[in-house]
Design an enzyme around this catalytic site. Structure first.
Site, PDB file in Angstrom:
ATOM      1  N   GLU A  90      46.875  23.038  47.291  1.00 57.99           N
ATOM      2  CA  GLU A  90      46.172  24.086  47.200  1.00 57.99           C
ATOM      3  C   GLU A  90      44.817  23.744  48.029  1.00 57.99           C
ATOM      4  O   GLU A  90      44.591  24.036  49.095  1.00 57.99           O
ATOM      5  CB  GLU A  90      46.053  24.671  46.033  1.00 57.99           C
ATOM      6  CG  GLU A  90      45.228  26.102  45.965  1.00 57.99           C
ATOM      7  CD  GLU A  90      44.925  26.693  44.721  1.00 57.99           C
ATOM      8  OE1 GLU A  90      44.979  25.645  43.550  1.00 57.99           O
ATOM      9  OE2 GLU A  90      44.693  28.125  44.408  1.00 57.99           O
ATOM     10  N   ASP A 124      49.846  34.982  41.767  1.00 58.08           N
ATOM     11  CA  ASP A 124      48.936  33.801  41.249  1.00 58.08           C
ATOM     12  C   ASP A 124      47.983  34.458  39.918  1.00 58.08           C
ATOM     13  O   ASP A 124      48.332  34.189  38.807  1.00 58.08           O
ATOM     14  CB  ASP A 124      47.909  32.978  42.232  1.00 58.08           C
ATOM     15  CG  ASP A 124      47.329  31.687  42.088  1.00 58.08           C
ATOM     16  OD1 ASP A 124      47.764  31.078  40.877  1.00 58.08           O
ATOM     17  OD2 ASP A 124      46.866  31.152  42.726  1.00 58.08           O
ATOM     18  N   HIS A 138      55.130  32.323  40.278  1.00 58.56           N
ATOM     19  CA  HIS A 138      53.646  31.694  40.003  1.00 58.56           C
ATOM     20  C   HIS A 138      52.730  32.705  40.006  1.00 58.56           C
ATOM     21  O   HIS A 138      52.151  33.390  40.656  1.00 58.56           O
ATOM     22  CB  HIS A 138      53.307  30.927  41.542  1.00 58.56           C
ATOM     23  CG  HIS A 138      51.962  30.111  41.466  1.00 58.56           C
ATOM     24  ND1 HIS A 138      52.035  29.547  42.286  1.00 58.56           N
ATOM     25  CD2 HIS A 138      50.858  30.373  40.546  1.00 58.56           C
ATOM     26  CE1 HIS A 138      50.619  28.652  42.209  1.00 58.56           C
ATOM     27  NE2 HIS A 138      49.975  29.340  41.034  1.00 58.56           N
ATOM     28  N   HIS A 174      49.903  33.362  36.660  1.00 59.22           N
ATOM     29  CA  HIS A 174      48.986  32.819  35.312  1.00 59.22           C
ATOM     30  C   HIS A 174      48.808  34.042  34.494  1.00 59.22           C
ATOM     31  O   HIS A 174      48.259  34.991  35.079  1.00 59.22           O
ATOM     32  CB  HIS A 174      47.806  32.136  35.811  1.00 59.22           C
ATOM     33  CG  HIS A 174      47.878  30.869  36.575  1.00 59.22           C
ATOM     34  ND1 HIS A 174      47.978  29.679  36.346  1.00 59.22           N
ATOM     35  CD2 HIS A 174      48.177  30.889  38.088  1.00 59.22           C
ATOM     36  CE1 HIS A 174      48.175  28.784  37.384  1.00 59.22           C
ATOM     37  NE2 HIS A 174      48.130  29.266  38.329  1.00 59.22           N
TER      38      HIS A 174
HETATM   39  N1  HPA Z   1      44.939  27.047  40.875  1.00 58.78           N
HETATM   40  C1  HPA Z   1      44.726  26.141  40.095  1.00 58.78           C
HETATM   41  N2  HPA Z   1      44.408  26.460  38.684  1.00 58.78           N
HETATM   42  C2  HPA Z   1      44.552  27.825  38.406  1.00 58.78           C
HETATM   43  C3  HPA Z   1      44.930  28.829  39.479  1.00 58.78           C
HETATM   44  C4  HPA Z   1      45.163  28.494  40.761  1.00 58.78           C
HETATM   45  O1  HPA Z   1      45.330  29.149  41.705  1.00 58.78           O
HETATM   46  N3  HPA Z   1      45.023  29.833  38.841  1.00 58.78           N
HETATM   47  C5  HPA Z   1      44.575  29.723  37.707  1.00 58.78           C
HETATM   48  N4  HPA Z   1      44.573  28.521  37.349  1.00 58.78           N
HETATM   49 ZN    ZN Z   2      48.169  29.213  40.542  1.00 55.93          ZN
END
Ligand code: HPA
Ligand code: ZN
Length: 346
Positions: free
Chosen positions: A207, A285, A24, A26
């Site tokens: 989340e 993340d 996970h 991005h």
């Molecule tokens: N959540 C949702 N979208 C996202 C995140 C996240 O933590 N990081 C980058 N895009």
């Molecule tokens: Zn994410």
């Protein structure tokens, strides 16, 4: 494997040395302010912050949306195929330093195609970086195309169509961006298309969004992993469901505190969920925005949660391989390397 004879004194060395997978991340969230400024200069793009320091000082978020506003602004400096390659190579250098042996990178094509960047430049640069990561660092890397959930399902379907000429360069699809008000079921059709194409499917859920979004990611999108998922603890029946199905959750502790999902690391529920028997993995993340890459996430989590043991460190690393989309033979090889590192600890 039983490592109950090893104490928390072994943790610093083991957390660093253990091979691990990151599931996970991005890739646009690995863009450091220095690289944002360098690419802005190269591409003639003006930023609304005067310096690297001023930009970094703005990284104080109140929720997911306050982060996303800056994250999309940062990504606007990515124009050329080479820019995407440079961004991913910077991440792989950091990942190798943390003993990451496998990474599955999320990328957000709509953030770029909406600005006129071609799908070929995005996927070309990232997939070339994945090949170079293998050659230069021995890291196995693959790509997961994420749909932005604040946009329409029609836009997601268009994005899938535009990406199909590059089908061999990504292993799956995901769902990210603003969760509240954008439930998984909004994307039922495009996810069904992706499953029919043989793509792996994952989604951010739970989340900021409610446990009901985790249920619908499972029931409607039929995902193979839940990204984040930490709000499952509000629904004991859901926790049991996740446990019994061994559904992986890709948990991101520093992210959760930066985005105020938890007030402090000490309040994070990672240890509770892990000890309840869920397949928890630990991830960064958006490491450039949230205060650290994968090893820093492990260190901060183990420092804040004294109930976590050496056995838990091993379990988290093992879960990262189990939950990955690598072949069974590859998973077994990484798990054997992991066991050897722990067995060598005196
Ligand atoms: N959540 C949702 N979208 C996202 C995140 C996240 O933590 N990081 C980058 N895009
Ligand atoms: Zn994410």
């Amino acid at each position: 494997m039983d490592f109950s004879h090893l104490t928390r004194n072994h943790l610093p060395a083991l957390l660093a040395r253990m091979p691990k997978a990151e599931l996970h991340i991005h890739i646009e969230g690995s863009l450091e302010p220095e690289l944002i400024f360098a690419l802005a200069r190269k591409n003639g793009i003006s930023l609304s912050y005067p310096s690297v320091e001023a930009l970094r000082a703005a990284y104080a978020f109140t929720d997911l949306q306050s982060f996303l506003d800056l994250y999309y602004a940062g990504a606007s400096v990515l124009i050329k195929e080479d820019d995407f390659h440079a961004m991913a190579m910077a991440y792989f250098a950091r990942a190798q330093a943390d003993n990451v042996v496998h990474a599955e990178l999320f990328f957000d094509p709509q953030t770029h195609t909406e600005r006129g960047v071609s799908m070929g430049a995005v996927i070309g640069g990232l997939s070339r970086a994945c090949a170079d990561a293998k050659a230069q660092y021995g890291i196995s890397a693959s790509l997961i195309l994420c749909f932005l959930r604040h946009l329409s399902e029609a836009s997601a379907i268009e994005t899938l169509q535009a990406a199909l000429p590059y089908r061999e360069h990504f292993v799956g699809v995901g769902l990210d961006s603003g969760e509240r008000g954008n439930p998984p079921e909004k994307f039922a059709t495009v996810f069904a298309q992706c499953r029919a194409l043989g793509l792996h499917v994952v989604a951010h859920a739970g989340e900021e969004g409610p446990p009901a979004y985790i249920h619908s990611a499972l029931d409607v999108l039929q995902v193979e992993r839940i990204d984040h998922g930490v709000r499952c603890s509000e629904d004991p029946a859901l926790v049991q469901r996740l446990k019994q199905s061994r559904m992986p959750l890709t948990v991101c502790p520093l992210s959760n505190v930066k985005l105020c999902v938890f007030d402090t690391m000490a309040q994070h529920n990672l240890a509770t969920l892990l000890h309840q028997g869920l397949c928890i993995t630990l991830n960064s993340d958006d490491p450039a925005y949230f205060g650290g890459y994968l090893l820093t996430n492990f260190e901060a989590t183990f420092a804040a949660l004294p109930e976590l043991t050496v056995q838990d460190a091993w379990q988290l690393a093992r879960n990262s391989f189990e939950a990955s989309f690598a072949s069974d033979a590859q998973k077994a090889a990484w798990m054997a390397q992991l066991d050897a590192v722990f067995q060598a600890a005196a």
